[in-house]
Design a protein around this motif. Structure first.
Motif, PDB file in Angstrom:
ATOM      1  N   LEU A   1      45.277  12.743 -17.894  1.00  0.00           N
ATOM      2  CA  LEU A   1      44.995  13.276 -16.557  1.00  0.00           C
ATOM      3  C   LEU A   1      46.043  14.286 -16.112  1.00  0.00           C
ATOM      4  N   GLN A   2      47.302  14.027 -16.468  1.00  0.00           N
ATOM      5  CA  GLN A   2      48.368  14.948 -16.093  1.00  0.00           C
ATOM      6  C   GLN A   2      48.249  16.291 -16.801  1.00  0.00           C
ATOM      7  N   SER A   3      47.619  16.291 -17.973  1.00  0.00           N
ATOM      8  CA  SER A   3      47.513  17.530 -18.754  1.00  0.00           C
ATOM      9  C   SER A   3      46.263  18.346 -18.434  1.00  0.00           C
ATOM     10  N   LEU A   4      45.376  17.821 -17.585  1.00  0.00           N
ATOM     11  CA  LEU A   4      44.162  18.558 -17.254  1.00  0.00           C
ATOM     12  C   LEU A   4      44.493  19.774 -16.392  1.00  0.00           C
ATOM     13  N   PRO A   5      43.719  20.844 -16.532  1.00  0.00           N
ATOM     14  CA  PRO A   5      43.977  22.052 -15.713  1.00  0.00           C
ATOM     15  C   PRO A   5      43.694  21.789 -14.238  1.00  0.00           C
ATOM     16  N   ARG A   6      44.709  21.929 -13.417  1.00  0.00           N
ATOM     17  CA  ARG A   6      44.568  21.636 -12.001  1.00  0.00           C
ATOM     18  C   ARG A   6      43.804  22.716 -11.246  1.00  0.00           C
ATOM     19  N   ASP A   7      43.822  23.944 -11.760  1.00  0.00           N
ATOM     20  CA  ASP A   7      43.159  25.026 -11.036  1.00  0.00           C
ATOM     21  C   ASP A   7      41.652  24.813 -10.971  1.00  0.00           C
ATOM     22  N   VAL A   8      41.067  24.233 -12.034  1.00  0.00           N
ATOM     23  CA  VAL A   8      39.620  23.982 -12.022  1.00  0.00           C
ATOM     24  C   VAL A   8      39.276  22.931 -10.976  1.00  0.00           C
ATOM     25  N   VAL A   9      40.087  21.872 -10.909  1.00  0.00           N
ATOM     26  CA  VAL A   9      39.836  20.806  -9.935  1.00  0.00           C
ATOM     27  C   VAL A   9      40.018  21.331  -8.511  1.00  0.00           C
ATOM     28  N   GLU A  10      41.062  22.107  -8.288  1.00  0.00           N
ATOM     29  CA  GLU A  10      41.312  22.650  -6.959  1.00  0.00           C
ATOM     30  C   GLU A  10      40.213  23.620  -6.547  1.00  0.00           C
ATOM     31  N   ALA A  11      39.674  24.348  -7.511  1.00  0.00           N
ATOM     32  CA  ALA A  11      38.556  25.244  -7.201  1.00  0.00           C
ATOM     33  C   ALA A  11      37.323  24.453  -6.763  1.00  0.00           C
ATOM     34  N   SER A  12      37.113  23.284  -7.372  1.00  0.00           N
ATOM     35  CA  SER A  12      35.975  22.453  -6.964  1.00  0.00           C
ATOM     36  C   SER A  12      36.171  21.923  -5.544  1.00  0.00           C
ATOM     37  N   PHE A  13      37.424  21.624  -5.175  1.00  0.00           N
ATOM     38  CA  PHE A  13      37.692  21.186  -3.801  1.00  0.00           C
ATOM     39  C   PHE A  13      37.392  22.303  -2.800  1.00  0.00           C
ATOM     40  N   VAL A  14      37.724  23.525  -3.188  1.00  0.00           N
ATOM     41  CA  VAL A  14      37.435  24.671  -2.323  1.00  0.00           C
ATOM     42  C   VAL A  14      35.936  24.828  -2.122  1.00  0.00           C
ATOM     43  N   ASP A  15      35.161  24.506  -3.168  1.00  0.00           N
ATOM     44  CA  ASP A  15      33.707  24.618  -3.077  1.00  0.00           C
ATOM     45  C   ASP A  15      33.067  23.433  -2.363  1.00  0.00           C
ATOM     46  N   GLY A  16      33.884  22.470  -1.923  1.00  0.00           N
ATOM     47  CA  GLY A  16      33.354  21.362  -1.134  1.00  0.00           C
ATOM     48  C   GLY A  16      33.149  20.069  -1.893  1.00  0.00           C
ATOM     49  N   ALA A  17      33.634  19.999  -3.119  1.00  0.00           N
ATOM     50  CA  ALA A  17      33.463  18.771  -3.908  1.00  0.00           C
ATOM     51  C   ALA A  17      34.435  17.691  -3.421  1.00  0.00           C
ATOM     52  N   SER A  18      33.993  16.439  -3.458  1.00  0.00           N
ATOM     53  CA  SER A  18      34.861  15.325  -3.109  1.00  0.00           C
ATOM     54  C   SER A  18      35.721  14.947  -4.316  1.00  0.00           C
ATOM     55  N   GLY A  19      36.690  14.051  -4.083  1.00  0.00           N
ATOM     56  CA  GLY A  19      37.546  13.625  -5.184  1.00  0.00           C
ATOM     57  C   GLY A  19      36.774  12.907  -6.273  1.00  0.00           C
ATOM     58  N   PHE A  20      35.795  12.083  -5.875  1.00  0.00           N
ATOM     59  CA  PHE A  20      34.993  11.367  -6.858  1.00  0.00           C
ATOM     60  C   PHE A  20      34.113  12.327  -7.650  1.00  0.00           C
ATOM     61  N   SER A  21      33.537  13.321  -6.969  1.00  0.00           N
ATOM     62  CA  SER A  21      32.688  14.295  -7.667  1.00  0.00           C
ATOM     63  C   SER A  21      33.495  15.122  -8.656  1.00  0.00           C
ATOM     64  N   ALA A  22      34.710  15.511  -8.255  1.00  0.00           N
ATOM     65  CA  ALA A  22      35.557  16.272  -9.178  1.00  0.00           C
ATOM     66  C   ALA A  22      35.917  15.439 -10.394  1.00  0.00           C
ATOM     67  N   PHE A  23      36.178  14.146 -10.184  1.00  0.00           N
ATOM     68  CA  PHE A  23      36.490  13.277 -11.314  1.00  0.00           C
ATOM     69  C   PHE A  23      35.275  13.085 -12.217  1.00  0.00           C
ATOM     70  N   ARG A  24      34.117  12.893 -11.612  1.00  0.00           N
ATOM     71  CA  ARG A  24      32.906  12.599 -12.387  1.00  0.00           C
ATOM     72  C   ARG A  24      32.429  13.797 -13.193  1.00  0.00           C
ATOM     73  N   TYR A  25      32.444  14.981 -12.603  1.00  0.00           N
ATOM     74  CA  TYR A  25      31.830  16.131 -13.259  1.00  0.00           C
ATOM     75  C   TYR A  25      32.832  17.055 -13.946  1.00  0.00           C
ATOM     76  N   ILE A  26      34.127  16.906 -13.666  1.00  0.00           N
ATOM     77  CA  ILE A  26      35.118  17.808 -14.268  1.00  0.00           C
ATOM     78  C   ILE A  26      36.139  17.038 -15.105  1.00  0.00           C
ATOM     79  N   GLU A  27      36.827  16.107 -14.455  1.00  0.00           N
ATOM     80  CA  GLU A  27      37.927  15.431 -15.144  1.00  0.00           C
ATOM     81  C   GLU A  27      37.434  14.454 -16.199  1.00  0.00           C
ATOM     82  N   PHE A  28      36.438  13.659 -15.874  1.00  0.00           N
ATOM     83  CA  PHE A  28      35.946  12.680 -16.845  1.00  0.00           C
ATOM     84  C   PHE A  28      35.384  13.324 -18.114  1.00  0.00           C
ATOM     85  N   PRO A  29      34.555  14.368 -18.026  1.00  0.00           N
ATOM     86  CA  PRO A  29      34.106  15.018 -19.270  1.00  0.00           C
ATOM     87  C   PRO A  29      35.250  15.575 -20.110  1.00  0.00           C
ATOM     88  N   LEU A  30      36.295  16.099 -19.442  1.00  0.00           N
ATOM     89  CA  LEU A  30      37.441  16.595 -20.208  1.00  0.00           C
ATOM     90  C   LEU A  30      38.224  15.458 -20.858  1.00  0.00           C
TER      91      LEU A  30
END
Length: 294
Positions: free
Chosen positions: A179-208
Motif C-alpha cells: 500500500l505504501q508503494s502505490l502511486p498516490r497521485d492516482v488515488v488523490e485524483a480519484s478523490f478530486v473526482d468525488g470518489a470515497s475512500g472505499f471506492s478508491a480502495f475497491r477500484y484503484i488500490e485493490f486491483p493494484l
C-alpha cells in the motif's frame, strides 16, 4: 569470444563444488525418500527393506489417522488462511497514515517475531482450564470454562486462533508495504473526482495490490500445509488425533513413535505433490486473471 567462453568455463568450475554440495544435500535425500516410499522399512525391526510397490500409498487412504490429519490441515487452510488475509489487509488499510503508525506497526509485528517454541508454551498456559487467562476473561462475561485442549472442536479452534495470531502480522507487513508503494497521485485524483475512500480502495488500490495478494496467499498456503510447530508444542496432536496436522503425522510415523521410514516417505511424497499442485493451480489462476484483464 574465446576469452568470454574461457571466463564462463572458469566460473562454472568455481561454482561446481558448491553446486555438488547443494545437490548432495537436497536431491539425494529427496530421491532416497521417493525410493524408500516403495519399500517396507521400519527402524524398529531388524528386517531388511522389502519392495512392496505402491502398498504404502494405498495404505494412506485406509489409514483413519492420515485422513483425519488431512481434514484438519484442510480446515486450517480453509479457515485460518482467509482470516489472515482479510485481517492483514484490513489492518494494513486502517493503519496507513494514522497517528502513532510506527508504534502500532512495531507492536503488531511482535507475534511474528516470537519463536514458535515460546509461543506454543505461552498459549498452552493461556489455554489452561483452571488458571488460564482466556477462561478467566471469559468467566467475566458469564461464559463457563472451556476445555480448550480437551475437546476436538475447541482444540482445533485453539490451533487455528494461534495460527491466525502468529501469521496475520506477516500478511499485514507485506500488504502494508504494498500500500505504501502505490502511486498516490492516482488515488488523490480519484478523490478530486468525488470518489470515497472505499471506492478508491475497491477500484484503484485493490486491483493494484492483487498480484501481491496472490503472492502472499501462495506463501501462506504452503506454510499452512506444513504446519507442525504449534501442534507439537500446544496439543501434540490431541486429544486423540483430532489436531494431527499432516506434517505432524509424518513426524509421528517416521520419527516419534513409528520409525516406519517407508510409510513416512510415502506420506511426505504425497504432501509434496499436494503442495506443488495447489501452488501451480494458484499461479495459473493469477495468470488467467491477468490474461482476461488484458
Amino acid at each position: 569470444m574465446l576469452a568470454r567462453r574461457r571466463m564462463q568455463r572458469v566460473g562454472f568450475l568455481m561454482v561446481l563444488p558448491l553446486l555438488a554440495v547443494l545437490l548432495g544435500l537436497t536431491m539425494y535425500p529427496f530421491g532416497y525418500m521417493v525410493y524408500m516410499s516403495f519399500f517396507r522399512y521400519s527402524l524398529a525391526s531388524w528386517e531388511q527393506p522389502q519392495f512392496i510397490g505402491f502398498s504404502n500409498y494405498l495404505d494412506i487412504f485406509r489409514d483413519r489417522t492420515a485422513t483425519s490429519s488431512v481434514s484438519f490441515t484442510l480446515l486450517i487452510l480453509a479457515v485460518a488462511v482467509p482470516l489472515e488475509m482479510l485481517l492483514g489487509l484490513g489492518v494494513a488499510f486502517l493503519l496507513r497514515d494514522t497517528f502513532g503508525e510506527r508504534v502500532f506497526r512495531s507492536v503488531l509485528l511482535i507475534p511474528m517475531m516470537v519463536p514458535a517454541v515460546v509461543a506454543g508454551i505461552a498459549w498452552k498456559m493461556l489455554y489452561n482450564f483452571e488458571f488460564g487467562p482466556v477462561n478467566y476473561f471469559l468467566s467475566l462475561l458469564g461464559i463457563p470454562k472451556i476445555s480448550w485442549l480437551g475437546t476436538q472442536f475447541f482444540s482445533r479452534l485453539g490451533v487455528i486462533l494461534i495460527d491466525v495470531w502468529q501469521w496475520t502480522p506477516f500478511v499485514f507487513l507485506v500488504l502494508y508495504a504494498g500500500l505504501q508503494s502505490l502511486p498516490r497521485d492516482v488515488v488523490e485524483a480519484s478523490f478530486v473526482d468525488g470518489a470515497s475512500g472505499f471506492s478508491a480502495f475497491r477500484y484503484i488500490e485493490f486491483p493494484l495490490l492483487r498480484p501481491l495478494l496472490f503472492v502472499v496467499l501462495i506463501i501462506r498456503v504452503i506454510d499452512a500445509l506444513k504446519i507442525f510447530d504449534i501442534v507439537y508444542m500446544v496439543t501434540f496432536g490431541g486429544p486423540g488425533s483430532s489436531t494431527h496436522s499432516y506434517s505432524f503425522y509424518i513426524y509421528k510415523v517416521g520419527v516419534s513413535f513409528g520409525w516406519d521410514i517407508g510409510y513416512a516417505s510415502a506420506l511426505s511424497v504425497l504432501l509434496l505433490l499436494a503442495v506443488s499442485l495447489l501452488v501451480n493451480l494458484l499461479i495459473r489462476m493469477l495468470r488467467l486473471r491477468e490474461t482476461l484483464e488484458l
